[in-house]
Design a protein around this motif. Structure first.
Motif, PDB file in Angstrom:
ATOM      1  N   ILE A 228      21.662 -30.969 -32.448  1.00 27.56           N
ATOM      2  CA  ILE A 228      20.505 -31.135 -33.329  1.00 27.56           C
ATOM      3  C   ILE A 228      19.801 -29.775 -33.329  1.00 27.56           C
ATOM      4  CG2 ILE A 228      18.363 -32.384 -33.819  1.00 27.56           C
ATOM      5  CD1 ILE A 228      19.429 -34.737 -32.217  1.00 27.56           C
ATOM      6  N   THR A 229      19.756 -29.142 -34.482  1.00 31.38           N
ATOM      7  CA  THR A 229      19.119 -27.831 -34.586  1.00 31.38           C
ATOM      8  C   THR A 229      17.677 -28.028 -35.054  1.00 31.38           C
ATOM      9  OG1 THR A 229      21.258 -26.920 -35.239  1.00 31.38           O
ATOM     10  CG2 THR A 229      19.330 -25.513 -35.569  1.00 31.38           C
ATOM     11  N   ILE A 230      16.768 -27.402 -34.305  1.00 35.60           N
ATOM     12  CA  ILE A 230      15.332 -27.544 -34.603  1.00 35.60           C
ATOM     13  C   ILE A 230      14.787 -26.220 -35.136  1.00 35.60           C
ATOM     14  CG2 ILE A 230      13.043 -28.030 -33.586  1.00 35.60           C
ATOM     15  CD1 ILE A 230      14.911 -30.448 -33.263  1.00 35.60           C
ATOM     16  N   ASN A 231      13.998 -26.299 -36.170  1.00 33.72           N
ATOM     17  CA  ASN A 231      13.312 -25.100 -36.657  1.00 33.72           C
ATOM     18  C   ASN A 231      12.035 -25.525 -37.383  1.00 33.72           C
ATOM     19  OD1 ASN A 231      12.861 -22.320 -37.213  1.00 33.72           O
ATOM     20  ND2 ASN A 231      15.087 -22.003 -37.223  1.00 33.72           N
ATOM     21  N   GLY A 232      11.344 -24.567 -37.977  1.00 33.52           N
ATOM     22  CA  GLY A 232      10.096 -24.909 -38.666  1.00 33.52           C
ATOM     23  C   GLY A 232       9.410 -23.669 -39.204  1.00 33.52           C
ATOM     24  N   VAL A 233       8.255 -23.868 -39.806  1.00 34.70           N
ATOM     25  CA  VAL A 233       7.562 -22.736 -40.429  1.00 34.70           C
ATOM     26  C   VAL A 233       6.446 -22.151 -39.544  1.00 34.70           C
ATOM     27  CG1 VAL A 233       8.047 -23.448 -42.811  1.00 34.70           C
ATOM     28  CG2 VAL A 233       5.980 -24.298 -41.676  1.00 34.70           C
ATOM     29  N   SER A 234       6.129 -22.827 -38.427  1.00 36.67           N
ATOM     30  CA  SER A 234       4.950 -22.457 -37.639  1.00 36.67           C
ATOM     31  C   SER A 234       4.891 -20.975 -37.282  1.00 36.67           C
ATOM     32  CB  SER A 234       4.901 -23.255 -36.345  1.00 36.67           C
ATOM     33  OG  SER A 234       4.812 -24.621 -36.617  1.00 36.67           O
ATOM     34  N   LYS A 235       5.974 -20.449 -36.719  1.00 32.37           N
ATOM     35  CA  LYS A 235       5.931 -19.090 -36.156  1.00 32.37           C
ATOM     36  C   LYS A 235       6.290 -18.041 -37.206  1.00 32.37           C
ATOM     37  CE  LYS A 235       5.472 -21.426 -32.338  1.00 32.37           C
ATOM     38  NZ  LYS A 235       4.431 -21.449 -31.353  1.00 32.37           N
ATOM     39  N   THR A 236       7.368 -18.262 -37.930  1.00 34.35           N
ATOM     40  CA  THR A 236       7.861 -17.243 -38.878  1.00 34.35           C
ATOM     41  C   THR A 236       6.842 -16.950 -39.969  1.00 34.35           C
ATOM     42  OG1 THR A 236       9.997 -18.252 -38.526  1.00 34.35           O
ATOM     43  CG2 THR A 236       9.865 -16.634 -40.286  1.00 34.35           C
ATOM     44  N   TYR A 237       6.141 -17.992 -40.434  1.00 32.48           N
ATOM     45  CA  TYR A 237       5.240 -17.822 -41.580  1.00 32.48           C
ATOM     46  C   TYR A 237       3.769 -17.927 -41.179  1.00 32.48           C
ATOM     47  CZ  TYR A 237       9.674 -18.527 -43.918  1.00 32.48           C
ATOM     48  OH  TYR A 237      10.978 -18.400 -44.307  1.00 32.48           O
ATOM     49  N   SER A 238       3.512 -17.902 -39.892  1.00 38.83           N
ATOM     50  CA  SER A 238       2.146 -18.014 -39.398  1.00 38.83           C
ATOM     51  C   SER A 238       1.477 -19.278 -39.953  1.00 38.83           C
ATOM     52  CB  SER A 238       1.363 -16.745 -39.799  1.00 38.83           C
ATOM     53  OG  SER A 238       0.296 -16.560 -38.922  1.00 38.83           O
ATOM     54  N   MET A 239       2.094 -20.406 -39.671  1.00 42.71           N
ATOM     55  CA  MET A 239       1.625 -21.686 -40.225  1.00 42.71           C
ATOM     56  C   MET A 239       1.500 -22.751 -39.138  1.00 42.71           C
ATOM     57  SD  MET A 239       3.825 -21.880 -43.756  1.00 42.71           S
ATOM     58  CE  MET A 239       3.121 -23.419 -44.320  1.00 42.71           C
ATOM     59  N   THR A 240       1.020 -22.366 -37.958  1.00 41.43           N
ATOM     60  CA  THR A 240       1.006 -23.328 -36.851  1.00 41.43           C
ATOM     61  C   THR A 240       0.167 -24.574 -37.138  1.00 41.43           C
ATOM     62  OG1 THR A 240      -0.672 -21.887 -35.889  1.00 41.43           O
ATOM     63  CG2 THR A 240       1.518 -21.714 -34.974  1.00 41.43           C
ATOM     64  N   GLY A 241      -0.924 -24.391 -37.892  1.00 39.75           N
ATOM     65  CA  GLY A 241      -1.806 -25.534 -38.151  1.00 39.75           C
ATOM     66  C   GLY A 241      -1.313 -26.471 -39.247  1.00 39.75           C
ATOM     67  N   TRP A 242      -0.297 -26.058 -39.991  1.00 39.23           N
ATOM     68  CA  TRP A 242       0.145 -26.894 -41.116  1.00 39.23           C
ATOM     69  C   TRP A 242       1.054 -28.029 -40.657  1.00 39.23           C
ATOM     70  CZ3 TRP A 242      -1.125 -25.430 -46.299  1.00 39.23           C
ATOM     71  CH2 TRP A 242      -1.795 -24.210 -46.408  1.00 39.23           C
ATOM     72  N   ARG A 243       1.638 -27.867 -39.483  1.00 39.74           N
ATOM     73  CA  ARG A 243       2.462 -28.870 -38.815  1.00 39.74           C
ATOM     74  C   ARG A 243       3.713 -29.270 -39.608  1.00 39.74           C
ATOM     75  NH1 ARG A 243       2.445 -27.439 -35.252  1.00 39.74           N
ATOM     76  NH2 ARG A 243       3.103 -29.237 -34.042  1.00 39.74           N
ATOM     77  N   ILE A 244       4.566 -28.299 -39.858  1.00 33.10           N
ATOM     78  CA  ILE A 244       5.856 -28.620 -40.476  1.00 33.10           C
ATOM     79  C   ILE A 244       7.000 -28.034 -39.638  1.00 33.10           C
ATOM     80  CG2 ILE A 244       7.391 -28.272 -42.480  1.00 33.10           C
ATOM     81  CD1 ILE A 244       5.213 -30.209 -43.216  1.00 33.10           C
ATOM     82  N   GLY A 245       7.869 -28.914 -39.179  1.00 32.48           N
ATOM     83  CA  GLY A 245       9.100 -28.513 -38.496  1.00 32.48           C
ATOM     84  C   GLY A 245      10.195 -29.460 -38.965  1.00 32.48           C
ATOM     85  N   TRP A 246      11.431 -29.222 -38.520  1.00 33.95           N
ATOM     86  CA  TRP A 246      12.501 -30.130 -38.959  1.00 33.95           C
ATOM     87  C   TRP A 246      13.656 -30.148 -37.966  1.00 33.95           C
ATOM     88  CZ3 TRP A 246      11.069 -25.832 -42.023  1.00 33.95           C
ATOM     89  CH2 TRP A 246      11.889 -24.718 -41.899  1.00 33.95           C
ATOM     90  N   SER A 247      14.482 -31.172 -38.128  1.00 34.90           N
ATOM     91  CA  SER A 247      15.725 -31.258 -37.366  1.00 34.90           C
ATOM     92  C   SER A 247      16.880 -31.302 -38.345  1.00 34.90           C
ATOM     93  CB  SER A 247      15.728 -32.520 -36.501  1.00 34.90           C
ATOM     94  OG  SER A 247      15.481 -33.659 -37.311  1.00 34.90           O
ATOM     95  N   CYS A 248      17.998 -30.693 -37.953  1.00 33.85           N
ATOM     96  CA  CYS A 248      19.238 -30.756 -38.732  1.00 33.85           C
ATOM     97  C   CYS A 248      20.241 -31.413 -37.796  1.00 33.85           C
ATOM     98  CB  CYS A 248      19.763 -29.369 -39.068  1.00 33.85           C
ATOM     99  SG  CYS A 248      18.523 -28.222 -39.677  1.00 33.85           S
ATOM    100  N   SER A 249      20.793 -32.528 -38.201  1.00 28.87           N
ATOM    101  CA  SER A 249      21.657 -33.258 -37.265  1.00 28.87           C
ATOM    102  C   SER A 249      22.759 -34.000 -38.019  1.00 28.87           C
ATOM    103  CB  SER A 249      20.811 -34.246 -36.451  1.00 28.87           C
ATOM    104  OG  SER A 249      20.191 -35.185 -37.291  1.00 28.87           O
ATOM    105  N   PRO A 250      23.744 -34.533 -37.309  1.00 29.97           N
ATOM    106  CA  PRO A 250      24.740 -35.389 -37.969  1.00 29.97           C
ATOM    107  C   PRO A 250      24.026 -36.542 -38.692  1.00 29.97           C
ATOM    108  CG  PRO A 250      25.407 -34.873 -35.721  1.00 29.97           C
ATOM    109  CD  PRO A 250      24.024 -34.354 -35.874  1.00 29.97           C
ATOM    110  N   SER A 251      24.569 -36.979 -39.845  1.00 26.33           N
ATOM    111  CA  SER A 251      23.853 -37.947 -40.706  1.00 26.33           C
ATOM    112  C   SER A 251      23.395 -39.200 -39.964  1.00 26.33           C
ATOM    113  CB  SER A 251      24.740 -38.381 -41.869  1.00 26.33           C
ATOM    114  OG  SER A 251      25.108 -37.256 -42.588  1.00 26.33           O
ATOM    115  N   GLU A 252      24.250 -39.735 -39.066  1.00 30.17           N
ATOM    116  CA  GLU A 252      23.861 -40.997 -38.409  1.00 30.17           C
ATOM    117  C   GLU A 252      22.655 -40.786 -37.489  1.00 30.17           C
ATOM    118  OE1 GLU A 252      26.692 -39.456 -38.128  1.00 30.17           O
ATOM    119  OE2 GLU A 252      27.492 -39.438 -36.092  1.00 30.17           O
ATOM    120  N   ILE A 253      22.546 -39.585 -36.938  1.00 31.03           N
ATOM    121  CA  ILE A 253      21.379 -39.289 -36.087  1.00 31.03           C
ATOM    122  C   ILE A 253      20.150 -39.061 -36.961  1.00 31.03           C
ATOM    123  CG2 ILE A 253      20.419 -37.580 -34.481  1.00 31.03           C
ATOM    124  CD1 ILE A 253      23.046 -37.503 -33.132  1.00 31.03           C
TER     125      ILE A 253
END
Ligand code: PMP
Ligand code: GLU
Length: 383
Positions: A228-253
């Protein structure tokens, strides 16, 4: 009245100490904040404009739990461009920050008593999240002599029948260590051989200085099926307060993650999703400016610490540096407390990251503040 599970959980040391330092600053004290875990830049104006547009056009209702399709498609496009990772939109779940995405992943993977390998030094929230999901954190202490790079034999020695999952964090918070490709290949082989899942927290993957980021899921179909790969916009785009991250995983997960999220928080904020879509559409040079600024600050910090004759791990990514303080005669909490009270400089003690000999310095502050912090550090250590 309070459950034993809640009582067992430690508060986030990073958030707690940063809040204390921000409070001192607000009171007018001239504090240097080497503790913060967020970029100091303003969120780029194009992103803010998209959010305003979303509000004005009434994009203020529930969205699909896993996120709007445009954002999930954009995430797939970007991770393909950045790391040659192939994911379909139905494999992406957008959550309330990367933190939430990691928690959801653990919740979906763990049965009570399942063991999770966590590499030390680790980000403070991993063991607590594992405990919240009824799992058992198993700490694997990487060695200072390896500059906290992985020790594959040690990892293998901690695997038992109950090992369900490994949390990988490269670039690492708090050390800034970036895993080499051959280290990831070896970890992937171990994970496939023992049928262990990897949660790969890549939240700092766009903040790399003199190294290269590889996504473990990109190393082959067998490992991608267990990652499960985790990433988000908090650090790269200086958006910590916007609270957006995501997971990329096999479809069933991904389906299970969305199901759980649908019962707990529903979708991430609709306006923030539009802002994240706009962030991922920014031109490369717009984020490159921030990365370069971090690199310059890192170089100034390294040069200053070398001048003071101090020991530290040279960070290759993220915006943290791990400074050794035990050889100065301090535990990490003692150092952090005395440095703050005597010199008004805030750092985070290493103990909640699993290492009491170091403290974490964040260089997500201005060059002038870094220089002032170094000056005060010099005065502090010379007594
Ligand atoms: N992972 C690591 C290693 C972090 O340092 C952080 C800090 N915020 C997160 C995840 C969580 O990121 P977010 O703010 O997107 O929840
Ligand atoms: N991740 C950042 C840090 O380590 C922000 C605080 C937090 O979410 O723990 O300081």
């Amino acid at each position: 009245m309070i459950s034993s599970r809640a009582k067992e959980i430690n508060p986030s040391a990073t958030l707690k100490i940063t809040a204390e330092i921000k409070k001192l600053k607000k009171e007018g004290r001239k504090v240097i904040n080497f503790a913060g875990g967020e970029p100091d830049f303003d969120t780029p104006s194009k992103i803010k404009e998209s959010a305003k547009k979303a509000i004005d056009s009434g994009f203020t209702k529930y969205t699909p739990v896993a996120g709007i399709s445009e954002l999930r498609e954009k995430i797939c496009q970007k991770i393909k461009e950045w790391y040659s990772l192939d994911y379909k939109p139905e494999q992406i779940v957008v959550s309330n920050g990367a933190k939430h995405a990691i928690f959801n992943s653990l919740y979906v993977l763990l049965d009570p008593g399942d063991e999770v390998l966590i590499f030390s030094p680790y980000w403070v929230s991993y063991p607590e999240m594992v405990k919240l999901c009824s799992g058992k954190p198993v700490i694997v202490d990487f060695k200072e002599t390896d500059e906290f790079h992985p020790d594959l034999d040690l990892i293998k020695s901690k695997i038992t029948k109950k090992t369900k999952c490994i949390i990988l964090n490269s670039p690492c918070n708090p050390t800034g260590v970036v895993w080499r490709k051959e280290e990831l290949v070896m970890l992937a082989e171990v994970a496939v051989e023992h049928n262990i899942f990897i949660i790969s927290d890549e939240i700092y993957s766009r903040l790399i200085y003199d190294s290269q980021h590889f996504s473990i899921a990109g190393l082959g179909k067998e490992i991608q099926a267990r990652t499960i790969t985790i990433n988000g916009v908090s650090k790269t785009y200086s958006m910590t307060g916007w609270r957006i991250g995501w997971s990329c995983s096999p479809s069933e997960i991904a389906r299970e993650i969305a199901k759980i999220q649908g019962q707990i928080t529903s979708n991430a904020c609709s306006i923030s999703q539009m802002a994240a879509l706009s962030a991922l559409s920014l031109e490369k040079y717009e984020i490159e400016k921030m990365r370069e600024t971090f690199k310059n600050r890192r170089d100034i910090l390294i040069a200053g610490l070398k001048k003071l004759g101090l020991n530290f791990i040279t960070p290759q990514g993220a915006f943290y540096l791990f400074l050794k303080v035990s050889n100065l005669g301090y535990t990490s909490f003692d150092f952090a407390k005395k440095f703050l009270t005597q010199k008004l400089v805030g750092v985070i003690p290493g103990k909640p990251f699993g290492n009491d000999e170091y403290v974490r310095i964040s260089y997500a502050i201005s060059q002038e503040e870094i220089e002032e912090g170094l000056k005060r550090l010099g005065e502090f250590i010379s007594g």
